[in-house]
Design a protein around this motif. Sequence first.
Motif, PDB file in Angstrom:
ATOM      1  N   ASP A 252      -5.886  -3.615 -19.028  1.00 31.01           N
ATOM      2  CA  ASP A 252      -6.960  -4.503 -19.455  1.00 31.01           C
ATOM      3  C   ASP A 252      -6.465  -5.623 -20.360  1.00 31.01           C
ATOM      4  N   ILE A 253      -5.262  -5.511 -20.868  1.00 32.62           N
ATOM      5  CA  ILE A 253      -4.685  -6.533 -21.745  1.00 32.62           C
ATOM      6  C   ILE A 253      -3.907  -7.516 -20.863  1.00 32.62           C
ATOM      7  N   PRO A 254      -4.310  -8.794 -20.825  1.00 26.32           N
ATOM      8  CA  PRO A 254      -3.733  -9.732 -19.848  1.00 26.32           C
ATOM      9  C   PRO A 254      -2.209  -9.823 -19.877  1.00 26.32           C
ATOM     10  N   GLU A 255      -1.604  -9.997 -21.067  1.00 22.03           N
ATOM     11  CA  GLU A 255      -0.149 -10.154 -21.120  1.00 22.03           C
ATOM     12  C   GLU A 255       0.580  -8.869 -20.734  1.00 22.03           C
ATOM     13  N   ILE A 256       0.015  -7.724 -21.101  1.00 17.81           N
ATOM     14  CA  ILE A 256       0.610  -6.436 -20.718  1.00 17.81           C
ATOM     15  C   ILE A 256       0.478  -6.227 -19.213  1.00 17.81           C
ATOM     16  N   LYS A 257      -0.645  -6.653 -18.664  1.00 18.46           N
ATOM     17  CA  LYS A 257      -0.876  -6.506 -17.224  1.00 18.46           C
ATOM     18  C   LYS A 257       0.155  -7.304 -16.417  1.00 18.46           C
ATOM     19  N   LEU A 258       0.454  -8.526 -16.854  1.00 20.45           N
ATOM     20  CA  LEU A 258       1.451  -9.343 -16.160  1.00 20.45           C
ATOM     21  C   LEU A 258       2.820  -8.675 -16.175  1.00 20.45           C
ATOM     22  N   ASP A 259       3.218  -8.170 -17.349  1.00 24.50           N
ATOM     23  CA  ASP A 259       4.511  -7.482 -17.453  1.00 24.50           C
ATOM     24  C   ASP A 259       4.528  -6.211 -16.603  1.00 24.50           C
ATOM     25  N   PHE A 260       3.400  -5.546 -16.550  1.00 24.01           N
ATOM     26  CA  PHE A 260       3.306  -4.314 -15.765  1.00 24.01           C
ATOM     27  C   PHE A 260       3.482  -4.591 -14.268  1.00 24.01           C
ATOM     28  N   MET A 261       2.839  -5.649 -13.786  1.00 21.08           N
ATOM     29  CA  MET A 261       2.983  -6.016 -12.376  1.00 21.08           C
ATOM     30  C   MET A 261       4.416  -6.451 -12.068  1.00 21.08           C
ATOM     31  N   LYS A 262       5.017  -7.123 -13.001  1.00 25.85           N
ATOM     32  CA  LYS A 262       6.421  -7.529 -12.836  1.00 25.85           C
ATOM     33  C   LYS A 262       7.317  -6.297 -12.751  1.00 25.85           C
ATOM     34  N   LEU A 263       7.012  -5.296 -13.553  1.00 25.08           N
ATOM     35  CA  LEU A 263       7.794  -4.054 -13.533  1.00 25.08           C
ATOM     36  C   LEU A 263       7.649  -3.342 -12.193  1.00 25.08           C
ATOM     37  N   LEU A 264       6.434  -3.240 -11.694  1.00 27.92           N
ATOM     38  CA  LEU A 264       6.223  -2.583 -10.403  1.00 27.92           C
ATOM     39  C   LEU A 264       6.945  -3.323  -9.278  1.00 27.92           C
ATOM     40  N   ASP A 265       6.994  -4.646  -9.405  1.00 27.97           N
ATOM     41  CA  ASP A 265       7.617  -5.469  -8.359  1.00 27.97           C
ATOM     42  C   ASP A 265       9.136  -5.547  -8.490  1.00 27.97           C
ATOM     43  N   SER A 266       9.690  -4.909  -9.516  1.00 31.15           N
ATOM     44  CA  SER A 266      11.143  -4.980  -9.743  1.00 31.15           C
ATOM     45  C   SER A 266      11.927  -3.958  -8.917  1.00 31.15           C
ATOM     46  N   GLY A 267      11.232  -3.213  -8.085  1.00 29.64           N
ATOM     47  CA  GLY A 267      11.901  -2.224  -7.250  1.00 29.64           C
ATOM     48  C   GLY A 267      11.242  -0.866  -7.276  1.00 29.64           C
ATOM     49  N   ILE A 268      10.282  -0.684  -8.187  1.00 29.66           N
ATOM     50  CA  ILE A 268       9.623   0.623  -8.301  1.00 29.66           C
ATOM     51  C   ILE A 268       8.701   0.883  -7.115  1.00 29.66           C
ATOM     52  N   LEU A 269       7.914  -0.128  -6.692  1.00 29.16           N
ATOM     53  CA  LEU A 269       7.033   0.066  -5.543  1.00 29.16           C
ATOM     54  C   LEU A 269       7.836   0.348  -4.271  1.00 29.16           C
ATOM     55  N   ALA A 270       8.963  -0.322  -4.143  1.00 24.45           N
ATOM     56  CA  ALA A 270       9.824  -0.069  -2.975  1.00 24.45           C
ATOM     57  C   ALA A 270      10.363   1.356  -2.989  1.00 24.45           C
ATOM     58  N   ALA A 271      10.742   1.838  -4.186  1.00 23.73           N
ATOM     59  CA  ALA A 271      11.234   3.222  -4.303  1.00 23.73           C
ATOM     60  C   ALA A 271      10.120   4.224  -4.032  1.00 23.73           C
ATOM     61  N   CYS A 272       8.886   3.871  -4.385  1.00 24.76           N
ATOM     62  CA  CYS A 272       7.749   4.754  -4.100  1.00 24.76           C
ATOM     63  C   CYS A 272       7.501   4.848  -2.591  1.00 24.76           C
ATOM     64  N   ARG A 273       7.601   3.732  -1.896  1.00 25.60           N
ATOM     65  CA  ARG A 273       7.416   3.749  -0.437  1.00 25.60           C
ATOM     66  C   ARG A 273       8.492   4.581   0.249  1.00 25.60           C
TER      67      ARG A 273
ATOM     68  N   LYS B 198       0.837  -1.198   0.000  1.00 26.77           N
ATOM     69  CA  LYS B 198       0.000   0.000   0.000  1.00 26.77           C
ATOM     70  C   LYS B 198       0.869   1.244   0.000  1.00 26.77           C
ATOM     71  N   LEU B 199       0.517   2.179  -0.885  1.00 23.25           N
ATOM     72  CA  LEU B 199       1.300   3.410  -1.033  1.00 23.25           C
ATOM     73  C   LEU B 199       0.570   4.590  -0.400  1.00 23.25           C
ATOM     74  N   GLN B 200       1.331   5.539   0.059  1.00 23.88           N
ATOM     75  CA  GLN B 200       0.776   6.767   0.612  1.00 23.88           C
ATOM     76  C   GLN B 200       0.333   7.697  -0.529  1.00 23.88           C
ATOM     77  N   SER B 201      -0.535   8.606  -0.204  1.00 29.39           N
ATOM     78  CA  SER B 201      -1.005   9.568  -1.217  1.00 29.39           C
ATOM     79  C   SER B 201       0.147  10.440  -1.721  1.00 29.39           C
ATOM     80  N   SER B 202       1.187  10.627  -0.897  1.00 32.02           N
ATOM     81  CA  SER B 202       2.344  11.431  -1.305  1.00 32.02           C
ATOM     82  C   SER B 202       3.170  10.738  -2.388  1.00 32.02           C
ATOM     83  N   SER B 203       2.902   9.440  -2.616  1.00 30.78           N
ATOM     84  CA  SER B 203       3.639   8.711  -3.648  1.00 30.78           C
ATOM     85  C   SER B 203       3.081   8.957  -5.043  1.00 30.78           C
ATOM     86  N   PHE B 204       1.982   9.706  -5.135  1.00 29.83           N
ATOM     87  CA  PHE B 204       1.316   9.904  -6.426  1.00 29.83           C
ATOM     88  C   PHE B 204       1.370  11.363  -6.863  1.00 29.83           C
TER      89      PHE B 204
END
Length: 292
Positions: A262-283, A129-135
């Motif tokens: 909404d595109i399944p294969e793009i969605k999987l890659d997108f979640m992988k990208l967020l989990d590669s360190g971007i969400l941690a940097a946002c926190r 979960k991200l804070q509102s300041s992360s957006f």
Amino acid sequence: MGDDLGDEWWKHEGSSDAEEEEERGTEQETQPAEITKKKPEKRKRETEKTVKAKKEKTNEQRESVTPQGKETEGEQSAQPKKRRKKKKKTITDVLAISEPKPGCPADLQDLVLRYFSDKRSVIELEELKLQSSSFLSSNDLTHSLSSYLKQVCPKWAKIQKQHTEKSSVVVLIVCSSALRTIELIKQLTSFKGEAKAVKLFAKHIKIEEQAKLLQKGVTHIGVGTPGRISALIEKEALNLPALRYLVLDWNWRDQKLRRLVDIPEIKLDFMKLLDSGILAACREDKVKIGLF
């Protein structure tokens, strides 16, 4: 003696016997003829009877068939009709009816939590979960890409000059296709100034070529698909420490009215990208996310 002796009695006896034999012979001759004459009549009668019997049978069969047919029709009408299965509505059907709404941080938060709900523990989900300041402020569907970036990055000229690291970018724009990547790079003209933008997608471009391009000089803006961006991060051809803004092409829809997520294969890659360190940097408040 009262008998007439004048008559020759022996003649009478012989004649009577002969006459009886003749009569018997004539009867025997007449009987076969009559029998032979009667036989064809019997055959005719038998054939007529068989024809009549067959006709009666066919009529009975017809009569027996027609009521059954009527009963089956009645039974069919009495039986409840099978309901036709309703076709499942696709994303295109739903979005064609609904009015387009701009994305907001809550949409991204819900998407991330739903995706990782069966893959992470309760404690790990809390960490996502991200804070509102992360957006950054979201696009209200009135902005072009340049006007939106000018709004969320008012100090771009200064940030641009300070960035000197290779194999990294300051702004990372994520979209769904190669054609959309080229379109967005064209829209950056009035914003980027002297900054350098690079295409990061897999179509017609080898990953080794992109790695060399990132290593060759300083790149400020990267625009591409989540699959290729994730692959570059895995190969350490693209580093994240210099990243400050992650802009998602959230509101754009393709010909089937599908968004990036909404595109399944793009969605999987997108979640992988967020989990590669971007969400941690946002926190850690190092990277801010904007929904364009």
